[in-house]
Design a protein around this motif. Structure first.
Motif, PDB file in Angstrom:
ATOM      1  N   TYR A 156     -46.789  -7.530  -9.135  1.00  0.00           N
ATOM      2  CA  TYR A 156     -46.947  -8.154 -10.513  1.00  0.00           C
ATOM      3  C   TYR A 156     -45.539  -8.458 -11.057  1.00  0.00           C
ATOM      4  O   TYR A 156     -45.312  -9.358 -11.734  1.00  0.00           O
ATOM      5  CB  TYR A 156     -47.774  -7.454 -11.434  1.00  0.00           C
ATOM      6  CG  TYR A 156     -49.060  -6.539 -11.006  1.00  0.00           C
ATOM      7  CD1 TYR A 156     -49.861  -7.664 -10.021  1.00  0.00           C
ATOM      8  CD2 TYR A 156     -49.210  -5.204 -10.964  1.00  0.00           C
ATOM      9  CE1 TYR A 156     -50.913  -6.741  -9.440  1.00  0.00           C
ATOM     10  CE2 TYR A 156     -50.220  -4.704 -10.081  1.00  0.00           C
ATOM     11  CZ  TYR A 156     -51.091  -5.413  -9.781  1.00  0.00           C
ATOM     12  OH  TYR A 156     -52.265  -4.699  -9.061  1.00  0.00           O
ATOM     13  N   GLY A 157     -44.704  -7.520 -11.042  1.00  0.00           N
ATOM     14  CA  GLY A 157     -43.241  -7.834 -11.474  1.00  0.00           C
ATOM     15  C   GLY A 157     -42.558  -8.702 -10.663  1.00  0.00           C
ATOM     16  O   GLY A 157     -41.575  -9.436 -11.683  1.00  0.00           O
ATOM     17  N   ASP A 200     -61.164 -17.162 -17.675  1.00  0.00           N
ATOM     18  CA  ASP A 200     -61.413 -16.861 -16.269  1.00  0.00           C
ATOM     19  C   ASP A 200     -61.990 -15.688 -15.969  1.00  0.00           C
ATOM     20  O   ASP A 200     -62.358 -15.489 -14.685  1.00  0.00           O
ATOM     21  CB  ASP A 200     -59.921 -16.948 -15.750  1.00  0.00           C
ATOM     22  CG  ASP A 200     -59.210 -18.197 -15.749  1.00  0.00           C
ATOM     23  OD1 ASP A 200     -59.801 -19.385 -15.906  1.00  0.00           O
ATOM     24  OD2 ASP A 200     -57.905 -18.474 -15.913  1.00  0.00           O
ATOM     25  N   PHE A 201     -62.376 -14.944 -16.963  1.00  0.00           N
ATOM     26  CA  PHE A 201     -62.831 -13.525 -16.439  1.00  0.00           C
ATOM     27  C   PHE A 201     -64.270 -13.600 -17.499  1.00  0.00           C
ATOM     28  O   PHE A 201     -64.366 -12.611 -18.356  1.00  0.00           O
ATOM     29  CB  PHE A 201     -62.097 -12.457 -16.885  1.00  0.00           C
ATOM     30  CG  PHE A 201     -60.766 -12.389 -16.193  1.00  0.00           C
ATOM     31  CD1 PHE A 201     -60.421 -12.865 -15.144  1.00  0.00           C
ATOM     32  CD2 PHE A 201     -59.705 -12.151 -17.144  1.00  0.00           C
ATOM     33  CE1 PHE A 201     -59.198 -13.001 -14.543  1.00  0.00           C
ATOM     34  CE2 PHE A 201     -58.327 -12.152 -16.539  1.00  0.00           C
ATOM     35  CZ  PHE A 201     -58.037 -12.875 -15.288  1.00  0.00           C
ATOM     36  N   GLN A 231     -57.104  -9.850 -10.541  1.00  0.00           N
ATOM     37  CA  GLN A 231     -57.102 -10.382 -11.860  1.00  0.00           C
ATOM     38  C   GLN A 231     -55.727 -10.311 -12.512  1.00  0.00           C
ATOM     39  O   GLN A 231     -55.131 -11.326 -12.999  1.00  0.00           O
ATOM     40  CB  GLN A 231     -57.972  -9.638 -12.651  1.00  0.00           C
ATOM     41  CG  GLN A 231     -59.508 -10.013 -12.443  1.00  0.00           C
ATOM     42  CD  GLN A 231     -60.684  -9.018 -13.240  1.00  0.00           C
ATOM     43  OE1 GLN A 231     -60.175  -7.839 -13.638  1.00  0.00           O
ATOM     44  NE2 GLN A 231     -61.628  -9.541 -13.604  1.00  0.00           N
ATOM     45  N   ARG A 232     -54.803  -9.329 -12.084  1.00  0.00           N
ATOM     46  CA  ARG A 232     -53.616  -8.999 -12.628  1.00  0.00           C
ATOM     47  C   ARG A 232     -52.661  -9.985 -12.057  1.00  0.00           C
ATOM     48  O   ARG A 232     -51.901 -10.617 -12.486  1.00  0.00           O
ATOM     49  CB  ARG A 232     -53.256  -7.468 -12.279  1.00  0.00           C
ATOM     50  CG  ARG A 232     -53.984  -6.397 -12.809  1.00  0.00           C
ATOM     51  CD  ARG A 232     -53.365  -5.016 -12.487  1.00  0.00           C
ATOM     52  NE  ARG A 232     -54.070  -4.083 -13.065  1.00  0.00           N
ATOM     53  CZ  ARG A 232     -53.664  -2.682 -13.090  1.00  0.00           C
ATOM     54  NH1 ARG A 232     -52.728  -2.361 -12.225  1.00  0.00           N
ATOM     55  NH2 ARG A 232     -54.389  -1.796 -13.862  1.00  0.00           N
ATOM     56  N   VAL A 233     -52.833 -10.338 -10.971  1.00  0.00           N
ATOM     57  CA  VAL A 233     -52.109 -11.293  -9.954  1.00  0.00           C
ATOM     58  C   VAL A 233     -52.278 -12.606 -10.661  1.00  0.00           C
ATOM     59  O   VAL A 233     -51.275 -13.358 -10.988  1.00  0.00           O
ATOM     60  CB  VAL A 233     -52.418 -11.226  -8.574  1.00  0.00           C
ATOM     61  CG1 VAL A 233     -51.514 -12.658  -7.896  1.00  0.00           C
ATOM     62  CG2 VAL A 233     -52.078  -9.946  -7.682  1.00  0.00           C
ATOM     63  N   HIS A 234     -53.604 -13.138 -10.992  1.00  0.00           N
ATOM     64  CA  HIS A 234     -53.869 -14.160 -11.608  1.00  0.00           C
ATOM     65  C   HIS A 234     -53.177 -14.380 -12.830  1.00  0.00           C
ATOM     66  O   HIS A 234     -52.628 -15.399 -13.114  1.00  0.00           O
ATOM     67  CB  HIS A 234     -55.308 -14.524 -11.717  1.00  0.00           C
ATOM     68  CG  HIS A 234     -55.973 -15.652 -12.378  1.00  0.00           C
ATOM     69  ND1 HIS A 234     -55.421 -16.912 -11.869  1.00  0.00           N
ATOM     70  CD2 HIS A 234     -56.499 -15.809 -13.371  1.00  0.00           C
ATOM     71  CE1 HIS A 234     -56.205 -17.620 -12.759  1.00  0.00           C
ATOM     72  NE2 HIS A 234     -56.709 -17.199 -13.744  1.00  0.00           N
ATOM     73  N   VAL A 235     -53.246 -13.390 -13.793  1.00  0.00           N
ATOM     74  CA  VAL A 235     -52.795 -13.403 -15.240  1.00  0.00           C
ATOM     75  C   VAL A 235     -51.116 -13.675 -15.124  1.00  0.00           C
ATOM     76  O   VAL A 235     -50.563 -14.442 -15.794  1.00  0.00           O
ATOM     77  CB  VAL A 235     -53.060 -12.214 -15.958  1.00  0.00           C
ATOM     78  CG1 VAL A 235     -52.310 -12.087 -17.272  1.00  0.00           C
ATOM     79  CG2 VAL A 235     -54.483 -12.032 -16.305  1.00  0.00           C
ATOM     80  N   CYS A 236     -50.434 -12.880 -14.174  1.00  0.00           N
ATOM     81  CA  CYS A 236     -49.056 -12.695 -13.916  1.00  0.00           C
ATOM     82  C   CYS A 236     -48.650 -14.085 -13.503  1.00  0.00           C
ATOM     83  O   CYS A 236     -47.695 -14.743 -14.012  1.00  0.00           O
ATOM     84  CB  CYS A 236     -48.588 -11.922 -13.221  1.00  0.00           C
ATOM     85  SG  CYS A 236     -48.817  -9.993 -13.733  1.00  0.00           S
ATOM     86  N   HIS A 273     -56.091  -6.691 -21.698  1.00  0.00           N
ATOM     87  CA  HIS A 273     -55.760  -5.226 -21.536  1.00  0.00           C
ATOM     88  C   HIS A 273     -55.290  -5.176 -20.166  1.00  0.00           C
ATOM     89  O   HIS A 273     -56.232  -5.300 -19.023  1.00  0.00           O
ATOM     90  CB  HIS A 273     -56.473  -4.108 -21.744  1.00  0.00           C
ATOM     91  CG  HIS A 273     -56.999  -3.896 -23.399  1.00  0.00           C
ATOM     92  ND1 HIS A 273     -55.935  -2.940 -24.082  1.00  0.00           N
ATOM     93  CD2 HIS A 273     -57.690  -4.365 -23.892  1.00  0.00           C
ATOM     94  CE1 HIS A 273     -56.420  -3.077 -25.218  1.00  0.00           C
ATOM     95  NE2 HIS A 273     -57.457  -4.053 -25.357  1.00  0.00           N
ATOM     96  N   PHE A 274     -53.982  -5.180 -19.814  1.00  0.00           N
ATOM     97  CA  PHE A 274     -53.549  -5.069 -18.082  1.00  0.00           C
ATOM     98  C   PHE A 274     -54.240  -4.098 -17.376  1.00  0.00           C
ATOM     99  O   PHE A 274     -54.573  -4.212 -16.349  1.00  0.00           O
ATOM    100  CB  PHE A 274     -52.022  -4.952 -18.244  1.00  0.00           C
ATOM    101  CG  PHE A 274     -51.564  -5.333 -16.840  1.00  0.00           C
ATOM    102  CD1 PHE A 274     -51.179  -6.555 -16.290  1.00  0.00           C
ATOM    103  CD2 PHE A 274     -51.084  -4.087 -15.950  1.00  0.00           C
ATOM    104  CE1 PHE A 274     -50.739  -6.605 -15.162  1.00  0.00           C
ATOM    105  CE2 PHE A 274     -50.666  -4.227 -14.748  1.00  0.00           C
ATOM    106  CZ  PHE A 274     -50.266  -5.643 -14.178  1.00  0.00           C
TER     107      PHE A 274
END
Length: 287
Positions: A227-228, A57-58, A75-80, A67-68
């Protein structure tokens, strides 16, 4: 037949607490977290495909390692969001290092690797308990856990094995309230791998960093809990409670100083309950 599980362990932040001060890029982190992603033996085989699917996706990223810290916010929101729907459990132990400044054993915790080993113990206590419970309740069987640590500079993993063996053999001066379940874990079954070599370590980095980011103030002195919160459904729980199981604070909630923003996140984790018919398609098998 023994039920086999694998836990991948990574950390976020640093152990030092001699330069805690204003939230700046040069200061040491105020929080240090050690976290694990835990999966069954069958799910473990799927981890490279999980990671590869995420990285697809990237397409503009040159590195195919996840790597977060290198991801942008969206992108972080998408991965989580993707990992919130995967059949894996997460367990994070987070130390508020500000409290170490006045701790009676401050000098002990300043010793190399002491805080890391201390927190690893909390992590393994919870992981072995979760494995034993799942294997017994769902399979009427015993459990075996393999631990894979992400290699970090300055950590002597032979010293860690010796520390675990000392606990296993009952040679501690003070017996803890909880203990690692040694019927589930053998200190010999601990591996150390480079982050780039194992997809599981790269995914564990996401879980650990996502929770750490909800607690660690950035250079502008605010946290990012989104994210959490997204990954909260994946946190291990005991008797319906994720706090002090999937997420453990040191010192515990109620005794550790928290900002309004941090406390709001912890309360979210503490009171989180899935709504019937809503949530990830793949239920967490480790709860």
């Amino acid at each position: 037949m023994v039920q086999n599980y694998v836990a991948y362990v990574d950390e976020a932040g640093d152990e030092g607490f001699g330069k805690l001060g204003a939230a700046t890029r040069t200061a040491q982190s105020k929080w240090f977290a050690i976290g694990a992603m835990i999966v069954s033996e069958s799910e473990n085989r799927d981890l490279p495909s999980w990671r590869d699917s995420i990285m697809s996706d990237f397409p503009k990223k040159k590195s195919r390692d996840l790597h977060f810290r290198e991801l942008k916010h969206d992108q972080r929101v998408h991965v989580c969001t993707i990992l919130a729907g995967k059949p894996a459990g997460a367990c994070i132990v987070a130390s508020n290092k500000i409290t170490l400044l006045t701790h009676p054993k401050r000098d002990v915790f300043k010793q190399k690797q002491h805080l890391y080993n201390y927190m690893t113990r909390f992590l393994l206590e919870r992981l072995t308990s979760a494995c034993k419970k799942k294997a017994s309740l769902e399979h009427n069987d015993t459990a075996h856990l393999t631990i894979v640590f992400s290699r970090r500079r300055g950590t002597d993993y032979q010293v860690m094995r010796q520390y675990l063996e000392l606990m296993r053999d009952g040679r501690e001066l003070f017996r803890p309230v909880r203990s690692i379940d040694w019927s589930v874990l053998d200190p010999a079954d601990i591996a150390v791998e480079n982050h780039s070599k194992r997809a599981g370590l790269q995914l564990a980095d996401v879980y650990t960093s996502a929770i750490w980011t909800a607690l660690e103030p950035n250079e502008f002195d605010f946290c990012e809990p989104r994210y959490g919160k997204t990954l909260t459904p994946r946190l291990l729980k005991h008797m319906g409670q994720r706090l002090d199981c999937g997420l453990t604070l040191i010192p515990p909630f109620g005794k550790t100083p928290l900002s309004k923003e941090q406390e709001e996140f912890i309360q979210y984790v503490r009171t989180f309950k899935e709504k019937k018919g809503v949530g990830p398609q793949n239920p967490d098998p480790h709860r």
